[in-house]
Design an enzyme around this catalytic site. Structure first.
Site, short mmCIF file in Angstrom:
data_model
loop_
_atom_site.label_atom_id
_atom_site.label_comp_id
_atom_site.label_asym_id
_atom_site.label_seq_id
_atom_site.Cartn_x
_atom_site.Cartn_y
_atom_site.Cartn_z
N ASP A 190 4.84 2.58 -4.79
CA ASP A 190 3.99 3.36 -3.89
C ASP A 190 2.53 3.05 -4.21
OD1 ASP A 190 3.31 5.07 -1.85
OD2 ASP A 190 4.31 6.83 -2.68
N ASP A 191 1.64 3.39 -3.26
CA ASP A 191 0.22 3.10 -3.51
C ASP A 191 -0.37 4.01 -4.58
OD1 ASP A 191 0.43 5.29 -1.80
OD2 ASP A 191 -0.99 4.55 -0.31
N ASP A 243 -0.37 11.47 -6.52
CA ASP A 243 -1.46 12.45 -6.52
C ASP A 243 -0.96 13.73 -7.20
OD1 ASP A 243 -3.27 14.50 -5.74
OD2 ASP A 243 -3.98 13.32 -4.07
#
Ligand code: PRP
Ligand code: HPA
Ligand code: MG
Length: 172
Positions: free
Chosen positions: A109-110, A113
């Site tokens: 995934d990028d 968070d």
């Protein structure tokens, strides 16, 4: 009259902008792959859509992997976090390659968070290796490999979400 229901966006709450260019993103993905190359080999890459598609393509290219699957989730409507929805799970062929628990599979995934998305994919595939390019402190414990940590109050602006624009000079 004041709107008492106003909920600031996650981006507004984060406050500190962190713009990432295509060049920088590519370099960070390559750096991530150098680390992943020490951990593999992997049978397949699973991109967490949509943000994971770009790093997954770069990582797969560098590691010579051609089996690429997606787990399709939606958690932010632009920058407001809503309930996590799984729109598509792991494909049966790829699930089989990972023996049902994800062993030997690489999830990309990028970023992490709050960790909500990461927690979900870890539940789906507990033995898979979970890699992200960027990590914020709340989500960091869920990730096996990442490249750059940013503070929780940072909002990362990815190159596919942004465009060059005029900036007024600092001294008008
Ligand atoms: O750790 P969390 O708080 O869950 O946040 C991280 C996730 O949020 C973003 O995806 P988003 O749901 O916005 O969808 P997108 O990838 O389609 O942009 C990002 O790409 C991560 O997948
Ligand atoms: O910092 C961020 N940037 C872009 N998308 C995001 N989704 C969750 N956090 C972020
Ligand atoms: Mg995403």
């Amino acid at each position: 009259m004041a709107d008492n229901n106003y909920e600031p966006s996650a981006e507004a709450k984060a406050g500190r902008p962190f713009p990432v260019s295509w060049d920088q993103f590519h370099r960070d993905c390559r750096a991530l792959t150098w680390r992943l190359n020490e951990v593999g080999p992997f049978h397949a890459v699973i991109a967490i859509t949509r943000g994971g598609l770009v790093p997954a393509a770069i990582v797969a290219r560098e590691l010579g992997l051609r089996v690429i699957d997606t787990v399709c989730v939606a958690s932010y409507d632009h920058d407001k976090q809503s309930d996590l929805q799984v729109l598509k799970g792991v494909s049966p062929d790829v699930a089989k390659l990972g023996g049902g628990t994800g062993k030997g599979l690489l999830i990309v995934d990028d970023l992490v968070d709050t960790g909500t998305t990461g927690r979900l994919v870890r539940q789906m595939l507990p033995d898979a290796h979970f890699a992200t390019v960027y990590a914020k402190p709340k989500g960091k414990p869920l990730v096996d490999t990442f490249i750059t940590e940013v503070s929780q109050d940072t909002w990362i602006h990815f190159p596919w979400d942004t465009a060059l624009s005029f900036q007024p000079p600092i001294r008008p």
